[in-house]
Design an enzyme around this catalytic site. Structure first.
Site, short mmCIF file in Angstrom:
data_model
loop_
_atom_site.label_atom_id
_atom_site.label_comp_id
_atom_site.label_asym_id
_atom_site.label_seq_id
_atom_site.Cartn_x
_atom_site.Cartn_y
_atom_site.Cartn_z
N LYS B 45 -42.17 -59.82 21.69
CA LYS B 45 -42.28 -59.10 22.96
C LYS B 45 -40.87 -58.76 23.45
O LYS B 45 -39.99 -59.62 23.45
CB LYS B 45 -42.99 -60.00 23.97
CG LYS B 45 -43.01 -59.48 25.39
CD LYS B 45 -44.30 -58.79 25.71
CE LYS B 45 -44.30 -58.36 27.17
NZ LYS B 45 -45.34 -57.38 27.45
N CYS B 134 -41.42 -47.50 25.38
CA CYS B 134 -42.28 -47.90 26.49
C CYS B 134 -42.35 -46.77 27.53
O CYS B 134 -41.35 -46.42 28.14
CB CYS B 134 -41.76 -49.18 27.13
SG CYS B 134 -42.79 -49.72 28.49
N LYS B 172 -37.63 -47.92 17.29
CA LYS B 172 -39.03 -47.62 17.59
C LYS B 172 -39.11 -46.38 18.48
O LYS B 172 -38.49 -46.32 19.54
CB LYS B 172 -39.69 -48.81 18.31
CG LYS B 172 -41.18 -48.61 18.56
CD LYS B 172 -41.84 -49.90 19.02
CE LYS B 172 -43.33 -49.72 19.27
NZ LYS B 172 -43.97 -50.98 19.66
N CYS B 342 -83.41 -37.12 5.26
CA CYS B 342 -83.44 -36.58 6.63
C CYS B 342 -84.47 -37.32 7.48
O CYS B 342 -85.60 -37.56 7.05
CB CYS B 342 -83.78 -35.10 6.59
SG CYS B 342 -83.94 -34.36 8.22
N CYS B 345 -83.89 -35.67 13.21
CA CYS B 345 -83.33 -35.68 14.58
C CYS B 345 -82.95 -34.26 15.02
O CYS B 345 -82.82 -33.99 16.20
CB CYS B 345 -82.12 -36.60 14.68
SG CYS B 345 -80.65 -36.00 13.84
N CYS B 378 -73.65 -19.93 6.40
CA CYS B 378 -72.87 -21.17 6.45
C CYS B 378 -71.42 -20.89 6.08
O CYS B 378 -71.13 -20.33 5.03
CB CYS B 378 -73.47 -22.22 5.51
SG CYS B 378 -72.53 -23.76 5.48
#
Lengths: 440, 450
Positions: B45, B134, B172, B342, B345, B378
């Protein structure tokens, strides 16, 4: 055999008759609602006799708009809470859920429906408004699902509504005729109060009406809705049917619902019949503490009218199934001591008795679940009403009878079906009344 | 068993699974527990002048049944005295000499940088990570992402650090910038040994509908947080790719961070060039034990593919990430619905009809709910296969024979691209589109979700 001890008090009764569809908690509702796929042209919605927009209300539950979900439900079905609990959902909405095709458990639609409606009922959320008075008056005969759905719908359109009810409680078979483990009396009556408090129709309780009175209504009201249901358990003409200890299933369940642990049951019970009411009566007897319950059906298990899940419920309660046995006589000296049966078999599609196969089952209670009588006599005395060959009221698509002032719905029209069917009839009939009176 | 050990810019670790500098590395207790659970390294940290924190500190995005699909925090760097942290670093290194302990640092002046670098080196840290990322709180004080967003400042500070440090330095980076290569290049030019990214993304995860305050709410107010968790992984991978493909930046090792939770995430980051990965949200959600799944999955993947070390496949996806203009316009796929699988739905139907190219038809009888593909309509967009809830039910089938290859770039060179508004070379010219008024004809067209 006996799975249950006789309940001595309300708490033991509630244990024996534990709710099959308990109320969901918030977490359960959140996760269960998250599973809904929001199908296009949703099969669940099409399978619901009242066509509730199920994907919508499930999405509303998931997005924490539970009131909105309840509004969606009530918009289609005035018995939204009761139907969530008493509907055979596995045969209807949940049976149609596409997840079934994937061997994934279907969405628990009934309990989600119950979750949403319970919240608004408990919190007394106002969802409905009486319509502005149109000066018209409608009589509703019978405060069952059909009658009250009709009354609610009419009130939203501004009609004055008088409901006449023979018993002292509303909702018809919902509170009187459904097995106690499907819904509690409190739940049923809370929904009825919730509706009446917002829509203010008048119910005249303990007010059975005869044909005379109904005929007089023709001049007093702009329309009359008949939601009278069916009558008492029909007599079957079985020798010994009058003996002490022989009861009709509908009457048995009504006493059970009204008296709970005070309701007594025989030690050895024979239930005669194969429909859902027979299953409820058998299951109810077992849960009341009968040591032996035999469910006797004249035909094979496969031919039973009851749903499989209802039979399974009875089996789990300790009921024993007896198939291909038809009763010949109820025996006993004054009170019941047994039922004499004869075996049956199907031959060329016809059920025949097997000669010499008589046998007796000893019992001290017989419950006849052999169907309710029709209200034929009543209908025959009302002006202009026609009946079909099964003595059901003839109605058109708007549920209007052959006398234009009469509309009808529920068991009197379909011969006996679910609460949800009756609730749908009542709603559509109310719209039919409005259309008819306004020449729409 | 594959060898998971790494040498990351000189920092050695038994595996590439590191804890990111965050709440799970706040103390020696947590880091020791993590190493014991199987983590190979930990970025402490962030150390600096200790802060004062607020309560509450975290907010989350829950999506359907998934908690913390996205997560944000407004916690600052360490609020514990430096001496306490140093003592614990020393103790951790005593118990775990072969694990990587990297000190994340954030201070202001050159003198502070020099002092704190000396301190962490003395405590036994294996490397240093510079927190230029940060995006909440610290950036208001000119640190964290305030540095990460100013490449010149960043380069200067990296320069100071490189002068002072005797252990490897990782810079970083903050994703809160238009081009990640700007600070990336500045870090490399400043002399950094390695880069790590991403730090969190500036975010507001939600507004409370009663108090009208953003989450997390601190006494009726809120502030932007730093967003992380599974939701940010795609952004992180894109930035990782930009750095790894860069001819200069790509030369330094990169530690990948951003929404990593499973072995699959780990492999994807490595395929895009990361040679260590850092994890925070998954640990904050599930605890240190989550590393078991990552390790087992990575081992299996390497075993299946025959890799001995992660360097055998690091960056292997990079050549396949190209610019749009180099994609083959002749490639053609078309959706195919497996009728057996299938479940009816019809989400593919409505997704295509409302959200794509009207290339799926419903069965005419209405009984069987299995939709069908209208192949000529398609465009091979994938949408139906993405919305389909059944694994493997809708697949995209290759229709071209693979012999033709033509890219936008090639067409530009050849002068065959559309250049005017009504150009006859428009890709969608003549493609089927229903008459607008057909939208109103079928009232069923709005069933559910209108």
């Amino acid at each position: 055999m006996a799975e249950y001890k006789k309940p001595k008090n309300e708490s033991e009764f509630n244990q024996n008759f534990a709710q099959k569809k308990p109320l969901m908690n918030d977490t359960e509702a959140y996760y269960e609602s998250s599973r809904c796929l929001f199908c296009y042209d949703a099969p669940c919605m099409n399978a619901c006799p009242t066509h509730i927009d199920i994907p919508l209300f499930i999405k509303q539950i998931h997005t924490d708009n539970v009131e909105g979900a309840a509004a969606t439900i009530y918009d289609a079905n005035w018995f939204g809470n009761a139907c969530g609990k008493v509907c055979p959902t596995g045969m209807l909405c949940e049976g149609a859920c596409v997840y079934n095709h994937q061997n994934v458990p279907p969405i628990d639609i009934g309990r989600l429906q119950n979750y949403a409606t319970d919240k608004v009922i408990r919190e007394k959320t106002k969802l409905f408004k009486e319509g502005e008075s149109n000066g018209r008056k409608v009589a509703v005969v019978g405060a069952g699902p059909a009658g009250l759905a009709c009354a609610c719908e009419l009130k939203t359109m501004g009609y004055e509504v008088d409901v006449y009810e023979a018993k002292s409680k509303p909702s018809g078979l919902t509170v009187h005729g459904v097995a106690p483990y499907k819904i509690t009396n409190e739940e049923v009556l809370a929904e009825m109060d919730y509706l009446q408090e917002q829509l203010n129709y008048t119910i005249h309780y303990n007010h059975p009406v005869n044909a005379d009175e109904i005929n007089k209504m023709i001049n007093k009201y702009d329309a009359i809705f008949l939601g009278v249901g069916l009558g008492a358990t029909a007599k079957r003409g079985l020798p010994g049917e009058e003996k002490e200890g022989v009861v009709g299933a509908v009457e048995f369940i009504e006493e059970l619902r009204m008296n709970h642990s005070d309701k007594s049951v025989g030690d050895k019970v024979v239930v005669i019949g194969g429909g859902n009411t027979a299953m409820d009566a058998a299951s109810g007897s077992a849960r009341l503490g009968a040591s032996e319950v035999t469910l006797a059906y004249r035909n094979s298990k496969e031919k039973m009218g009851a749903y499989d899940f209802e039979y399974d419920l009875a089996l789990h309660a300790g009921v024993k199934g007896l198939f291909n046995a038809t009763p010949l006589e109820i025996i006993g000296n004054g009170s019941v001591s047994g039922v004499r049966f004869i075996r049956t078999k199907e031959e060329n599609g016809k059920l025949t008795e097997v000669q010499g196969s008589e046998f007796t089952i000893a019992c001290d209670q017989v419950i006849m679940a052999t169907g309710q009588a029709k209200q034929t006599q009543l209908f025959q005395q009302i002006e202009g009403l026609k009946l079909d060959d099964k003595n059901r009221l003839v109605v058109n698509e708007a549920y209007q009878c052959t006398h234009p002032k009469f509309f009808a719905g529920g068991d009197a029209v379909n011969g006996g079906a679910e609460v949800v069917n009756a609730a749908y009839h009542g709603k559509i009939a109310a719209q039919g009344i409005d259309n008819w009176l306004n020449n729409k | 068993m594959a060898d998971l050990s790494i040498d990351f810019a000189g920092i050695k670790a038994p595996n590439p699974f590191w804890l990111a500098s965050a709440p799970p590395t706040n103390s020696g207790y947590q880091v020791m527990k993590a190493f014991d659970a199987g983590w190979g390294g930990a970025v402490w940290k962030t150390l600096g002048v200790p802060v004062v924190n607020v309560s509450s500190r975290y907010g989350a995005i829950n999506y359907r049944d998934t908690r913390m699909a996205g997560f944000n925090n407004i916690e600052l760097i360490t609020d514990r005295p430096l001496a306490d942290n140093l003592k614990e670093i020393e103790e951790v290194k005593k118990y775990f000499p072969d694990h990587a302990v990297i000190a994340s640092l954030m201070v202001e002046s050159k003198a502070e940088w020099e002092q704190i670098i000396k301190d962490v080196e003395n405590a036994g840290a294996d490397g240093i990570e510079l927190n230029f990322g940060c995006p909440h709180g610290m950036c208001e004080r000119g640190m964290g992402s305030a540095v990460g967003q100013e490449p010149e400042v960043l380069k200067t500070i990296v320069g100071w650090v490189m002068e002072a440090a005797n252990i490897p330095v990782i810079t970083k980076l903050s994703p809160n910038i238009s081009h990640i290569t700007d600070p990336g290049l500045a870090a490399v030019q400043g002399g950094t040994d390695a880069i790590s990214l991403i730090n969190t993304i500036k975010s507001i995860v939600g507004i409370d509908l009663d108090s009208y305050a953003p989450y997390p709410i601190v006494d009726g107010k809120g502030t932007n947080g730093g967003y992380c968790g599974p939701a940010v992984k795609p952004i992180a991978m894109h930035m990782l790719k930009d750095l790894a493909k860069h001819p200069e930046i790509g030369k330094v090792p990169i530690s990948g961070i951003g929404g990593i939770e499973t072995w699959r995430d780990v492999v994807e980051f490595i395929l895009l060039g990361a040679t260590s990965v850092q994890v925070c949200t998954a640990v904050m959600h599930y605890g240190f034990g989550i590393v078991r799944e990552m390790e087992a999955g990575l081992q299996k993947f390497m075993n299946d593919k025959g890799y001995n070390t992660i360097y055998d496949f690091a960056g292997k996806a990079l050549p396949n990430v190209t610019e749009w203009k180099h994609l083959n316009l002749k490639h053609k796929v078309v959706a195919d619905i497996n009728e057996e699988k299938c479940i009816g739905c019809e989400l593919c139907y409505i997704a295509c009809d409302d959200g794509a190219h009207q290339a799926i038809a419903l069965p005419e009888n209405g009984e069987n709910r299995v939709p069908s593909i209208i192949e000529k309509n398609c465009v091979g967009c994938n949408l139906c296969s993405l919305v389909c809830p059944v694994e493997g039910c809708i697949t995209m089938v290759k229709k071209d024979d693979g012999t033709e290859h033509m890219t936008w770039h090639e067409r530009t060179e050849a002068g065959t691209i559309p250049t005017t508004f009504n150009d006859k070379l428009a890709g969608g010219l003549g493609h089927y589109v229903p008459e607008p008024k057909l939208a109103l004809k079928n009232k069923n067209g709005h069933k559910n979700g209108s």
